[in-house]
Design a protein around this motif. Structure first.
Motif, PDB file in Angstrom:
ATOM      1  N   ALA A 147      36.045   6.386 -47.308  1.00 41.33           N
ATOM      2  CA  ALA A 147      34.874   7.027 -46.618  1.00 41.33           C
ATOM      3  C   ALA A 147      35.531   8.171 -45.441  1.00 41.33           C
ATOM      4  O   ALA A 147      36.188   7.241 -44.532  1.00 41.33           O
ATOM      5  N   ASN A 148      35.175   9.042 -45.448  1.00 43.95           N
ATOM      6  CA  ASN A 148      35.543   9.915 -44.001  1.00 43.95           C
ATOM      7  C   ASN A 148      34.321  10.028 -43.060  1.00 43.95           C
ATOM      8  O   ASN A 148      33.159  10.464 -44.044  1.00 43.95           O
ATOM      9  N   PHE A 149      34.112  10.009 -42.065  1.00 43.78           N
ATOM     10  CA  PHE A 149      32.915  10.160 -41.316  1.00 43.78           C
ATOM     11  C   PHE A 149      33.352  10.552 -39.979  1.00 43.78           C
ATOM     12  O   PHE A 149      34.572  10.452 -39.389  1.00 43.78           O
ATOM     13  N   THR A 150      32.478  11.104 -39.068  1.00 43.59           N
ATOM     14  CA  THR A 150      32.507  11.714 -37.727  1.00 43.59           C
ATOM     15  C   THR A 150      31.603  11.033 -36.949  1.00 43.59           C
ATOM     16  O   THR A 150      30.365  10.933 -37.262  1.00 43.59           O
ATOM     17  N   VAL A 151      32.063  10.353 -35.526  1.00 44.54           N
ATOM     18  CA  VAL A 151      31.364   9.691 -34.616  1.00 44.54           C
ATOM     19  C   VAL A 151      31.004  10.483 -33.325  1.00 44.54           C
ATOM     20  O   VAL A 151      32.178  10.983 -33.025  1.00 44.54           O
ATOM     21  N   ALA A 152      29.860  10.772 -33.179  1.00 44.30           N
ATOM     22  CA  ALA A 152      29.814  11.716 -31.918  1.00 44.30           C
ATOM     23  C   ALA A 152      29.456  10.550 -30.751  1.00 44.30           C
ATOM     24  O   ALA A 152      28.777   9.516 -30.729  1.00 44.30           O
ATOM     25  N   VAL A 153      30.349  10.419 -29.690  1.00 47.41           N
ATOM     26  CA  VAL A 153      30.639   9.959 -28.678  1.00 47.41           C
ATOM     27  C   VAL A 153      30.307  10.630 -27.074  1.00 47.41           C
ATOM     28  O   VAL A 153      31.052  11.262 -26.865  1.00 47.41           O
ATOM     29  N   ASN A 154      29.110  10.195 -26.329  1.00 44.56           N
ATOM     30  CA  ASN A 154      28.949  10.756 -25.426  1.00 44.56           C
ATOM     31  C   ASN A 154      30.078  10.395 -24.094  1.00 44.56           C
ATOM     32  O   ASN A 154      30.539   9.327 -24.208  1.00 44.56           O
ATOM     33  N   ARG A 155      30.341  11.524 -23.475  1.00 43.53           N
ATOM     34  CA  ARG A 155      31.283  11.411 -22.405  1.00 43.53           C
ATOM     35  C   ARG A 155      30.618  10.732 -21.141  1.00 43.53           C
ATOM     36  O   ARG A 155      29.244  10.858 -21.144  1.00 43.53           O
ATOM     37  N   PRO A 156      31.373   9.783 -20.411  1.00 46.00           N
ATOM     38  CA  PRO A 156      30.737   9.224 -19.283  1.00 46.00           C
ATOM     39  C   PRO A 156      30.318   9.927 -18.223  1.00 46.00           C
ATOM     40  O   PRO A 156      29.771   9.289 -17.109  1.00 46.00           O
ATOM     41  N   PHE A 157      30.431  11.158 -18.239  1.00 47.94           N
ATOM     42  CA  PHE A 157      29.853  12.069 -17.142  1.00 47.94           C
ATOM     43  C   PHE A 157      29.231  13.255 -17.581  1.00 47.94           C
ATOM     44  O   PHE A 157      29.164  13.697 -18.658  1.00 47.94           O
ATOM     45  N   SER A 158      28.685  13.821 -16.565  1.00 48.12           N
ATOM     46  CA  SER A 158      27.923  15.459 -16.855  1.00 48.12           C
ATOM     47  C   SER A 158      28.753  16.539 -16.627  1.00 48.12           C
ATOM     48  O   SER A 158      29.556  16.324 -15.283  1.00 48.12           O
ATOM     49  N   ASN A 159      28.508  17.557 -17.150  1.00 41.95           N
ATOM     50  CA  ASN A 159      29.370  18.599 -16.713  1.00 41.95           C
ATOM     51  C   ASN A 159      28.757  19.548 -15.450  1.00 41.95           C
ATOM     52  O   ASN A 159      27.687  18.985 -14.714  1.00 41.95           O
ATOM     53  N   GLN A 160      28.842  20.557 -15.142  1.00 44.40           N
ATOM     54  CA  GLN A 160      28.448  21.344 -13.873  1.00 44.40           C
ATOM     55  C   GLN A 160      27.162  21.498 -14.191  1.00 44.40           C
ATOM     56  O   GLN A 160      26.411  21.712 -13.050  1.00 44.40           O
ATOM     57  N   GLN A 161      26.693  21.659 -15.298  1.00 45.50           N
ATOM     58  CA  GLN A 161      25.140  22.159 -15.418  1.00 45.50           C
ATOM     59  C   GLN A 161      24.153  20.880 -15.519  1.00 45.50           C
ATOM     60  O   GLN A 161      23.161  20.855 -15.803  1.00 45.50           O
ATOM     61  N   GLY A 162      24.955  19.772 -15.574  1.00 48.26           N
ATOM     62  CA  GLY A 162      23.955  18.508 -15.537  1.00 48.26           C
ATOM     63  C   GLY A 162      23.908  17.745 -16.933  1.00 48.26           C
ATOM     64  O   GLY A 162      23.109  16.895 -17.064  1.00 48.26           O
ATOM     65  N   ASN A 163      24.629  18.536 -17.994  1.00 49.89           N
ATOM     66  CA  ASN A 163      24.371  18.024 -19.289  1.00 49.89           C
ATOM     67  C   ASN A 163      25.595  17.226 -19.602  1.00 49.89           C
ATOM     68  O   ASN A 163      26.704  17.209 -19.156  1.00 49.89           O
ATOM     69  N   ARG A 164      25.057  16.092 -20.533  1.00 44.37           N
ATOM     70  CA  ARG A 164      26.114  15.176 -20.844  1.00 44.37           C
ATOM     71  C   ARG A 164      26.904  16.004 -22.296  1.00 44.37           C
ATOM     72  O   ARG A 164      26.199  16.533 -23.240  1.00 44.37           O
ATOM     73  N   GLU A 165      28.297  15.882 -22.410  1.00 45.45           N
ATOM     74  CA  GLU A 165      28.769  16.459 -23.565  1.00 45.45           C
ATOM     75  C   GLU A 165      29.303  15.273 -24.224  1.00 45.45           C
ATOM     76  O   GLU A 165      29.464  14.260 -23.827  1.00 45.45           O
ATOM     77  N   ALA A 166      29.796  15.469 -25.669  1.00 45.05           N
ATOM     78  CA  ALA A 166      30.265  14.448 -26.440  1.00 45.05           C
ATOM     79  C   ALA A 166      31.590  14.821 -27.171  1.00 45.05           C
ATOM     80  O   ALA A 166      31.628  16.091 -27.223  1.00 45.05           O
ATOM     81  N   ASP A 167      32.237  13.908 -27.695  1.00 41.92           N
ATOM     82  CA  ASP A 167      33.550  14.123 -28.438  1.00 41.92           C
ATOM     83  C   ASP A 167      33.082  13.768 -29.846  1.00 41.92           C
ATOM     84  O   ASP A 167      32.409  13.039 -30.132  1.00 41.92           O
ATOM     85  N   PHE A 168      33.590  14.543 -30.727  1.00 44.06           N
ATOM     86  CA  PHE A 168      33.239  14.305 -32.125  1.00 44.06           C
ATOM     87  C   PHE A 168      34.517  13.773 -32.784  1.00 44.06           C
ATOM     88  O   PHE A 168      35.653  14.387 -32.905  1.00 44.06           O
ATOM     89  N   ILE A 169      34.578  12.597 -33.247  1.00 48.25           N
ATOM     90  CA  ILE A 169      35.735  11.893 -33.278  1.00 48.25           C
ATOM     91  C   ILE A 169      36.048  11.633 -35.062  1.00 48.25           C
ATOM     92  O   ILE A 169      35.132  10.992 -35.529  1.00 48.25           O
ATOM     93  N   ASN A 170      37.184  12.260 -35.571  1.00 44.15           N
ATOM     94  CA  ASN A 170      37.105  11.865 -37.252  1.00 44.15           C
ATOM     95  C   ASN A 170      37.640  10.606 -37.469  1.00 44.15           C
ATOM     96  O   ASN A 170      38.469   9.952 -36.575  1.00 44.15           O
ATOM     97  N   CYS A 171      37.020   9.704 -38.340  1.00 46.58           N
ATOM     98  CA  CYS A 171      37.350   8.581 -38.794  1.00 46.58           C
ATOM     99  C   CYS A 171      37.522   8.371 -40.268  1.00 46.58           C
ATOM    100  O   CYS A 171      36.830   9.129 -40.921  1.00 46.58           O
ATOM    101  N   VAL A 172      38.127   7.445 -40.562  1.00 43.57           N
ATOM    102  CA  VAL A 172      38.394   7.080 -42.159  1.00 43.57           C
ATOM    103  C   VAL A 172      38.327   5.470 -42.243  1.00 43.57           C
ATOM    104  O   VAL A 172      38.804   5.008 -41.290  1.00 43.57           O
ATOM    105  N   ILE A 173      37.826   5.276 -43.435  1.00 46.38           N
ATOM    106  CA  ILE A 173      37.644   3.541 -43.713  1.00 46.38           C
ATOM    107  C   ILE A 173      37.846   3.296 -45.144  1.00 46.38           C
ATOM    108  O   ILE A 173      37.502   4.271 -45.951  1.00 46.38           O
TER     109      ILE A 173
END
Length: 164
Positions: free
Chosen positions: A27-53
């Motif tokens: 199975a292939n899947f992607t996990v969205a993980v929030n970054r621990p800080f906010s950008n200059q606009q005050g919004n939280r960004e996320a990383d989209f990490i590809n995974c396989v199991i």
């Protein structure tokens, strides 16, 4: 040497379950993980990490988790390369999951909306409940052992109150 990854995030889409020619589930899947800080606009960004199991955990993931479900992933980083359709070399980095923990019961996320679809769960069912042998109810939440147990009002703290 150490190659270990632990992620907690939400599935960005339903897991894609396939089988190899030898009948092994993957199975292939992607996990969205929030970054621990906010950008200059005050919004939280996320990383989209590809995974396989692989194997039975892949089938379980595909059967029980959907887009928006919160999962915990334990695994390792792996890189591979292959020749793309345009003839160029494509490099791919992904997490090969050893295990995926289901952090929400089936149907509880529904895309992160928090609705329950035909399945109810009590998040406190495995926690010990305090007993009150005398049978008396507490008169006031302020008398409680927990100073943060009140009617949801903000707690007034200054920087001088914090130990760090």
């Amino acid at each position: 040497m150490l190659n270990r990854v632990v992620l907690v995030g939400r599935l960005t889409k339903d897991p894609e379950l396939r089988y190899t020619p030898n009948g092994v589930a993957v199975a292939n899947f992607t996990v969205a993980v929030n970054r621990p800080f906010s950008n200059q606009q005050g919004n939280r960004e996320a990383d989209f990490i590809n995974c396989v199991i692989w194997r039975r955990p892949a089938e379980n993931l595909a059967n029980y988790m959907r887009k928006g479900s919160m999962v915990g992933v334990d695994g390792r980083i792996q890189t591979r390369s292959f020749e793309g359709q345009d003839g160029k070399r494509v490099f791919m980095t992904e997490v090969v999951a050893d295990s995926v923990q289901f952090l929400e019961s089936k149907g509880s996320s529904q895309g992160g909306q928090g609705s329950q679809a035909g399945h109810t769960s009590n998040p406190n069912q495995n926690q010990a409940q305090p007993s009150n042998p005398s049978g008396f109810q507490q008169q006031n939440a302020k008398e409680s052992e927990n100073p943060f147990e009140d009617n949801g009002e903000p707690v007034d703290l200054s920087d001088d109150d914090l130990p760090f």
